[in-house]
Write a protein that holds these residues in place. Structure first.
Motif, PDB file in Angstrom:
ATOM      1  N   VAL A 151       0.840  -1.195   0.000  1.00  0.00           N
ATOM      2  CA  VAL A 151       0.000   0.000   0.000  1.00  0.00           C
ATOM      3  C   VAL A 151       0.880   1.252   0.000  1.00  0.00           C
ATOM      4  O   VAL A 151       1.777   1.378   0.839  1.00  0.00           O
ATOM      5  CB  VAL A 151      -0.919   0.021   1.238  1.00  0.00           C
ATOM      6  N   PRO A 152       0.638   2.199  -0.916  1.00  0.00           N
ATOM      7  CA  PRO A 152       1.424   3.431  -0.939  1.00  0.00           C
ATOM      8  C   PRO A 152       1.373   4.159   0.406  1.00  0.00           C
ATOM      9  O   PRO A 152       0.315   4.280   1.023  1.00  0.00           O
ATOM     10  CB  PRO A 152       0.728   4.269  -2.026  1.00  0.00           C
ATOM     11  N   GLY A 153       2.537   4.602   0.860  1.00  0.00           N
ATOM     12  CA  GLY A 153       2.607   5.333   2.118  1.00  0.00           C
ATOM     13  C   GLY A 153       2.719   4.464   3.345  1.00  0.00           C
ATOM     14  O   GLY A 153       2.881   4.980   4.461  1.00  0.00           O
ATOM     15  N   GLN A 154       2.606   3.135   3.185  1.00  0.00           N
ATOM     16  CA  GLN A 154       2.723   2.210   4.315  1.00  0.00           C
ATOM     17  C   GLN A 154       4.085   1.520   4.271  1.00  0.00           C
ATOM     18  O   GLN A 154       4.430   0.907   3.258  1.00  0.00           O
ATOM     19  CB  GLN A 154       1.603   1.168   4.271  1.00  0.00           C
ATOM     20  N   PRO A 155       4.857   1.596   5.332  1.00  0.00           N
ATOM     21  CA  PRO A 155       6.199   1.005   5.325  1.00  0.00           C
ATOM     22  C   PRO A 155       6.170  -0.515   5.405  1.00  0.00           C
ATOM     23  O   PRO A 155       5.173  -1.111   5.796  1.00  0.00           O
ATOM     24  CB  PRO A 155       6.828   1.601   6.596  1.00  0.00           C
ATOM     25  N   GLY A 156       7.274  -1.111   5.019  1.00  0.00           N
ATOM     26  CA  GLY A 156       7.457  -2.545   5.221  1.00  0.00           C
ATOM     27  C   GLY A 156       7.061  -3.441   4.076  1.00  0.00           C
ATOM     28  O   GLY A 156       7.111  -4.667   4.201  1.00  0.00           O
ATOM     29  N   GLY A 157       6.647  -2.878   2.959  1.00  0.00           N
ATOM     30  CA  GLY A 157       6.290  -3.701   1.810  1.00  0.00           C
ATOM     31  C   GLY A 157       4.914  -4.328   1.944  1.00  0.00           C
ATOM     32  O   GLY A 157       4.086  -3.888   2.747  1.00  0.00           O
ATOM     33  N   PRO A 158       4.649  -5.374   1.169  1.00  0.00           N
ATOM     34  CA  PRO A 158       3.314  -6.003   1.184  1.00  0.00           C
ATOM     35  C   PRO A 158       2.929  -6.484   2.579  1.00  0.00           C
ATOM     36  O   PRO A 158       3.760  -7.026   3.313  1.00  0.00           O
ATOM     37  CB  PRO A 158       3.463  -7.175   0.213  1.00  0.00           C
ATOM     38  N   GLN A 159       1.674  -6.283   2.942  1.00  0.00           N
ATOM     39  CA  GLN A 159       1.150  -6.733   4.226  1.00  0.00           C
ATOM     40  C   GLN A 159      -0.279  -7.221   4.027  1.00  0.00           C
ATOM     41  O   GLN A 159      -0.919  -6.900   3.025  1.00  0.00           O
ATOM     42  CB  GLN A 159       1.183  -5.601   5.245  1.00  0.00           C
ATOM     43  N   PRO A 160      -0.814  -8.009   4.985  1.00  0.00           N
ATOM     44  CA  PRO A 160      -2.205  -8.431   4.862  1.00  0.00           C
ATOM     45  C   PRO A 160      -3.131  -7.217   4.844  1.00  0.00           C
ATOM     46  O   PRO A 160      -3.020  -6.321   5.679  1.00  0.00           O
ATOM     47  CB  PRO A 160      -2.421  -9.277   6.123  1.00  0.00           C
ATOM     48  N   CYS A 161      -4.042  -7.197   3.887  1.00  0.00           N
ATOM     49  CA  CYS A 161      -4.979  -6.090   3.726  1.00  0.00           C
ATOM     50  C   CYS A 161      -6.382  -6.629   3.472  1.00  0.00           C
ATOM     51  O   CYS A 161      -6.557  -7.766   3.040  1.00  0.00           O
ATOM     52  CB  CYS A 161      -4.588  -5.198   2.540  1.00  0.00           C
ATOM     53  N   LEU A 162      -7.372  -5.784   3.753  1.00  0.00           N
ATOM     54  CA  LEU A 162      -8.729  -6.026   3.292  1.00  0.00           C
ATOM     55  C   LEU A 162      -8.983  -5.107   2.112  1.00  0.00           C
ATOM     56  O   LEU A 162      -8.878  -3.880   2.235  1.00  0.00           O
ATOM     57  CB  LEU A 162      -9.755  -5.749   4.403  1.00  0.00           C
ATOM     58  N   VAL A 163      -9.301  -5.709   0.985  1.00  0.00           N
ATOM     59  CA  VAL A 163      -9.592  -4.952  -0.233  1.00  0.00           C
ATOM     60  C   VAL A 163     -11.112  -4.923  -0.384  1.00  0.00           C
ATOM     61  O   VAL A 163     -11.743  -5.969  -0.530  1.00  0.00           O
ATOM     62  CB  VAL A 163      -8.930  -5.605  -1.459  1.00  0.00           C
ATOM     63  N   MET A 200     -10.067   2.282  -0.508  1.00  0.00           N
ATOM     64  CA  MET A 200     -10.878   1.123  -0.130  1.00  0.00           C
ATOM     65  C   MET A 200     -10.013  -0.054   0.315  1.00  0.00           C
ATOM     66  O   MET A 200     -10.529  -1.148   0.564  1.00  0.00           O
ATOM     67  CB  MET A 200     -11.764   0.689  -1.303  1.00  0.00           C
ATOM     68  N   VAL A 201      -8.703   0.149   0.388  1.00  0.00           N
ATOM     69  CA  VAL A 201      -7.774  -0.908   0.804  1.00  0.00           C
ATOM     70  C   VAL A 201      -7.291  -0.603   2.222  1.00  0.00           C
ATOM     71  O   VAL A 201      -6.693   0.443   2.481  1.00  0.00           O
ATOM     72  CB  VAL A 201      -6.580  -1.005  -0.154  1.00  0.00           C
ATOM     73  N   LEU A 202      -7.559  -1.522   3.152  1.00  0.00           N
ATOM     74  CA  LEU A 202      -7.195  -1.315   4.554  1.00  0.00           C
ATOM     75  C   LEU A 202      -5.972  -2.156   4.914  1.00  0.00           C
ATOM     76  O   LEU A 202      -6.035  -3.389   4.912  1.00  0.00           O
ATOM     77  CB  LEU A 202      -8.355  -1.700   5.476  1.00  0.00           C
ATOM     78  N   PRO A 203      -4.851  -1.526   5.271  1.00  0.00           N
ATOM     79  CA  PRO A 203      -3.659  -2.275   5.703  1.00  0.00           C
ATOM     80  C   PRO A 203      -3.826  -2.781   7.134  1.00  0.00           C
ATOM     81  O   PRO A 203      -3.760  -2.018   8.097  1.00  0.00           O
ATOM     82  CB  PRO A 203      -2.546  -1.226   5.601  1.00  0.00           C
ATOM     83  N   LEU A 204      -4.062  -4.069   7.278  1.00  0.00           N
ATOM     84  CA  LEU A 204      -4.366  -4.631   8.597  1.00  0.00           C
ATOM     85  C   LEU A 204      -3.186  -4.591   9.548  1.00  0.00           C
ATOM     86  O   LEU A 204      -3.357  -4.451  10.761  1.00  0.00           O
ATOM     87  CB  LEU A 204      -4.850  -6.077   8.433  1.00  0.00           C
TER      88      LEU A 204
END
Length: 389
Positions: A151-163, A200-204
């Motif tokens: 997610v743009p602006g979220q550190p650490g690369g890919p993470q579990p998200c709710l789309v 609409m994408v929530l970085p869990l």
């Protein structure tokens, strides 16, 4: 809505749920009567921030609502619980997405397992995949689907998200037919190449770490923003188990009193063995009532001070408590069935349905006993725990 009014409305939902319990169990899902009862009573708005037409009540109120419904139907309580619950992660989305979803006033579903296939496009992502265990999805207009997303602006690369997508953009596969919890209608959901905006994408991972909504613009005094996300999100599972166990204890008490044991030549309640068994089950129920009370009180204490981030050991402890409560409730279900004998074993008997439904809760990922006891032990040695719950 006050706490007292919410419980009054929950009792009405519970009566609707119990009326349709056996039909829902046979048909692998509740009819629209339960959906209408939840929507008409506005129970789904319990935790929603007041800014968006919600009541801004606490998780203790939701827990009591769910426990009340669970005394009538385990599956009915499961569905009822999920409707206000899923609005809590909507409240963590960026402002534009929050406003759009809440303004629709449609129920929200989710499936957390991050198995979706992502394609990055301008302005968001395109999502494809198939997810099982979509509880209550037939009642919902929106659904958050698990995927690993950078997610743009979220550190650490890919993470579990709710789309988040509209349910109408995918396909509900009517394949739910399990050992228990059939009334939850937990069907499979399938989509192909559906677009979802970034808001609409929530970085869990970020939300689990600290319950602060993406993009700000929120009232920090709202209860939904004043507790750690994971333990608060899972509070209703314990509430279901406690409410169902309380109903089973009452059923056991009443049926033992009315049961004639021909081989003993007496009413069953007159037997010291039956008296001992009832005492044991009652103590088991009282034990999980006390532990769940401690769970809810911990959430209330955190809410008072606005503690939204906790240590791994604290989170693992709460999960272990849930696992203990759910396994104990399942044992109470089958012990009640065992003590009442063949007469309670027919399909269409409340004890039989409750026992099956409680077993299904005990093996849910949020309560799986072996896993969460291991994670609690790991956390005490400074090791990692479950990445989602």
């Amino acid at each position: 809505m006050t706490h007292e009014e919410a419980i009054k409305r929950a009792e009405y939902i519970g009566q609707v749920a119990e009326e349709g319990l056996f039909e829902a169990d046979r048909n692998n899902g509740y009819s629209s009567k339960l959906k209408d009862a939840i929507h008409e009573t506005q129970i789904h708005r319990l935790l929603r921030p007041k800014k968006y037409g919600g009541f801004g009540l606490g998780h203790d109120t939701m827990a009591e609502v769910v426990r009340t419904v669970a005394q009538h139907s385990v599956s009915g309580a499961w569905v009822t619980y999920f409707m206000p619950l899923h609005e809590t992660w909507v409240a963590m989305l960026p402002p534009r997405a929050r406003e759009e979803i809440f303004a629709s006033d449609q129920f929200v579903s989710d499936i957390f397992f991050p198995i979706g296939k992502i394609e990055y496009v301008e302005g968001g992502v395109r999502l494809s995949g198939e997810w099982k265990w979509g509880s209550g999805i037939d009642f919902c207009g929106w659904i958050g689907l698990g995927a690993m997303v950078d997610v743009p602006g979220q550190p650490g690369g890919p993470q579990p998200c709710l789309v988040t997508v509209k349910v109408s953009e995918g396909e509900i596969v009517k394949d739910w037919n399990a050992f228990g919890l059939n009334g939850t209608g937990s069907n499979t959901f399938r989509i192909n190449n559906v677009f979802s905006r970034w808001d609409m994408v929530l970085p869990l991972g970020a939300i689990k770490k600290n319950t602060v909504p993406i993009g700000g613009d929120y009232d920090p005094n709202e209860p939904v923003y004043r507790v750690p996300f994971g333990p608060a999100f899972c509070v209703g599972f314990g509430a279901i188990c406690v409410g169902a166990a309380q109903r089973l204890q009452r059923e056991l008490h009443e049926r033992i009193r009315s049961r004639q044991r021909v081989v003993l030549g007496m009413k069953e309640w007159e037997s010291p063995v039956a008296q001992r068994n009832l005492g044991e089950v009652t103590t088991q129920v009282e034990t999980i009532e006390a532990l769940f009370g401690r769970y809810v009180n911990q959430l209330k204490d955190w809410c008072k001070v606005g503690k939204t981030s906790i240590e791994s050991e604290e989170e693992a402890r709460m999960a272990a408590w849930r696992a203990y409560i759910s396994r104990s409730a399942s044992q109470i279900g089958f012990r009640s069935l065992e003590l009442l004998g063949g007469a309670a074993a027919y399909r269409g008997d409340l004890v039989e349905v409750f026992a099956r439904d409680l077993l299904m809760i005990s093996i849910h990922v949020g309560q799986a006993y072996e896993d969460h006891m291991m994670f609690y032990g790991r956390a005490q040695y400074g090791m990692s725990q479950h990445p989602l719950v």
